[in-house]
Design an enzyme around this catalytic site. Structure first.
Site, PDB file in Angstrom:
ATOM      1  N   HIS A 120       4.891  -8.434 -10.967  1.00 52.89           N
ATOM      2  CA  HIS A 120       4.821  -7.001 -11.225  1.00 52.89           C
ATOM      3  C   HIS A 120       3.970  -6.265 -10.202  1.00 52.89           C
ATOM      4  CE1 HIS A 120       3.871  -3.341 -13.803  1.00 52.89           C
ATOM      5  NE2 HIS A 120       5.184  -3.402 -13.831  1.00 52.89           N
ATOM      6  N   LYS A 122       2.588  -4.653  -6.676  1.00 54.55           N
ATOM      7  CA  LYS A 122       3.197  -3.926  -5.556  1.00 54.55           C
ATOM      8  C   LYS A 122       2.194  -3.962  -4.406  1.00 54.55           C
ATOM      9  CE  LYS A 122       5.034  -2.156  -9.474  1.00 54.55           C
ATOM     10  NZ  LYS A 122       4.525  -2.369 -10.827  1.00 54.55           N
ATOM     11  N   ASP A 127       0.015  -6.651   9.698  1.00 58.10           N
ATOM     12  CA  ASP A 127      -0.818  -7.160  10.802  1.00 58.10           C
ATOM     13  C   ASP A 127      -2.208  -7.589  10.350  1.00 58.10           C
ATOM     14  OD1 ASP A 127       1.267  -6.788  12.523  1.00 58.10           O
ATOM     15  OD2 ASP A 127       0.526  -4.912  13.365  1.00 58.10           O
ATOM     16  N   HIS A 318       3.733   6.767 -14.732  1.00 57.02           N
ATOM     17  CA  HIS A 318       3.815   5.354 -14.354  1.00 57.02           C
ATOM     18  C   HIS A 318       2.485   4.830 -13.834  1.00 57.02           C
ATOM     19  CE1 HIS A 318       5.483   1.805 -12.086  1.00 57.02           C
ATOM     20  NE2 HIS A 318       6.190   1.739 -13.199  1.00 57.02           N
ATOM     21  N   LYS A 320      -1.369   3.433 -13.306  1.00 55.65           N
ATOM     22  CA  LYS A 320      -2.252   2.418 -13.876  1.00 55.65           C
ATOM     23  C   LYS A 320      -3.595   2.563 -13.175  1.00 55.65           C
ATOM     24  CE  LYS A 320       2.108   0.430 -13.421  1.00 55.65           C
ATOM     25  NZ  LYS A 320       2.726   0.956 -14.602  1.00 55.65           N
ATOM     26  N   ASP A 325     -17.506   7.100 -15.098  1.00 55.33           N
ATOM     27  CA  ASP A 325     -18.783   7.673 -14.661  1.00 55.33           C
ATOM     28  C   ASP A 325     -18.731   8.235 -13.254  1.00 55.33           C
ATOM     29  OD1 ASP A 325     -19.866   7.072 -17.097  1.00 55.33           O
ATOM     30  OD2 ASP A 325     -21.075   5.380 -16.416  1.00 55.33           O
TER      31      ASP A 325
END
Length: 409
Positions: A120, A122, A127, A318, A320, A325
């Site tokens: 899941h 991404k 380089d 979508h 996450k 603080d």
């Protein structure tokens, strides 16, 4: 116990430049620019690699890299990306791109519990000097599976990172690629050939241009959180819990699929009891039955404790991400649900920097104030019986799924 807690914390190092990329409108130009400049190695992983104009741009960029001698490896998930157009696979293969579809469903699909373990994350490393991490798949921002074209782009984030953290991401991706090739090969001779081919051609790397020396010691502090089914099973969730436990003023979390376990829910409730303001920005539009309704089963207790829940309405959420603080921030692929926290390979970057946190928090505050509806505790408790029944059914199905996979939550 102490050792386990230490394992959950990322190793924070200075010397990073971390750029926040809001939606695909910022992410894809940055990614394509990095691919265009690639000289010797590209690694890319994505849950979804969609056959739309955005996906085609990335596919062609990867092929172009390989054709000019860059070593390119691509891994996509077998559920998120069940197929690629034959013209694409032919182009990738003929150009020399080494690509792999992780754990296709096969004949029995999700009836086999092990198939719930997905790729899941991404990630992309170019380089060994620049990395991308976040929640943005290779898919058009204005297209939503099962819902078609959307007027508003998907609410999501990624980061572009330079500095020591890039080597950590690169090492994790190389290790995963090696394991995939090991499992794929039947003979030792074939395995040795694949491992040789998968090595980055660092011998052909141009002389250093000083790009890595640009990451000065006073740069941002950042660390990498990985979740897998071997050594890092609970690392991301523990990092969230520990950061929430130390919160003094504010916790803001935006998460697409929010079904937290009991320990994480307690951490949020305890934070409120200490006087911390806790705000959750969650999915407000119907996307999938399980995720949409099962999440509601957790809302009542959190609202009762004083946690603010804001449902995003303008488009599909979508993201996450989190800010705590005004200093601790995370951007990555991990939802706060059983699939991400117990079964999937995930990757999050944690940044300790006030300016970065302020940038992310401003985006979240805008979405909360302008594009969301805050749930009222009394109204939520008086929802129609039909809605409450759907929530309980979805919650029961989620629990049964976990039981079949041998996990408890």
């Amino acid at each position: 116990m102490g050792a386990g807690r230490r394992l959950s914390m990322p190793t924070f190092r200075s010397g990073h430049t971390v750029q926040l990329l809001f939606t695909g409108q910022a992410y894809f130009p940055a990614l394509l620019a990095a691919l265009q400049d690639a000289r010797y190695e590209v690694r890319l992983e994505s849950y979804i690699f969609h056959d739309d104009p955005v996906g085609e741009q990335v596919m062609l960029a990867l092929a172009a890299c390989s054709m000019r001698g860059v070593n390119v490896t691509l891994v996509v998930d077998g559920i998120g990306t069940p197929t690629l157009p034959p013209t694409w696979t032919e182009r990738l293969t003929q150009s020399g791109v080494q690509w792999h579809r992780f754990s296709p469903l096969g004949s029995f699909g999700l009836l086999i519990p092990g198939r719930w373990r997905r790729l899941h994350r991404k990630l992309c490393v170019v380089d060994g000097s620049v990395a991308f991490c976040g929640g943005i798949n290779v898919v058009d921002d204005h297209f939503e599976e099962d819902h078609g074209p959307q007027a508003t782009p998907r609410f999501d984030f990624a980061v572009r990172v330079t500095g020591p953290l890039v080597a950590d991401i690169d090492a994790a991706m190389e290790q995963f690629w090696r394991r995939l090739q090991f499992a794929r090969q039947a003979s030792r001779a074939a395995l040795e050939q694949v491992l040789y081919r998968s090595q980055p051609t660092r011998a052909a790397q141009p002389a250093s241009t000083g790009s890595k020396a640009e990451h000065k010691e006073e740069g941002m502090r950042a660390g990498l959180l990985l979740r897998d089914n071997v050594r890092n099973r609970t690392r991301i969730e523990r990092a969230y819990r520990q950061a929430i436990a130390r919160a003094k003023t504010e916790v803001v979390i935006a998460n697409a699929y929010f079904m937290p376990g009991a320990k994480l829910r307690r951490a949020l409730v305890h934070a409120v009891q200490r006087g911390v303001r806790v705000r959750l920005l969650l999915q407000g539009r119907y996307e999938h039955f399980m995720q949409f309704h099962a999440a509601k089963a957790f809302y009542g207790g959190l609202l009762e404790a004083g946690v603010e829940i804001h449902e995003y309405q303008t488009g599909f959420l979508h993201a996450k991400v989190a800010v705590i603080d005004g200093q601790w921030s995370t951007v990555g692929s991990s939802n706060l649900d059983p699939l991400s926290l117990l079964l999937a390979r995930e990757a999050n970057v944690v940044v300790l920097d006030a300016a970065f946190a302020a940038d992310l928090l401003q985006r979240l505050n805008t979405a909360i104030d302008r594009d969301s509806v805050q749930l009222d505790k009394a109204q939520f408790q008086q929802r129609p019986l039909g809605q409450r029944l759907k929530d309980r059914v979805a919650y029961f199905l989620m629990r049964m799924t976990l039981f079949l996979t041998g996990r408890d939550y």
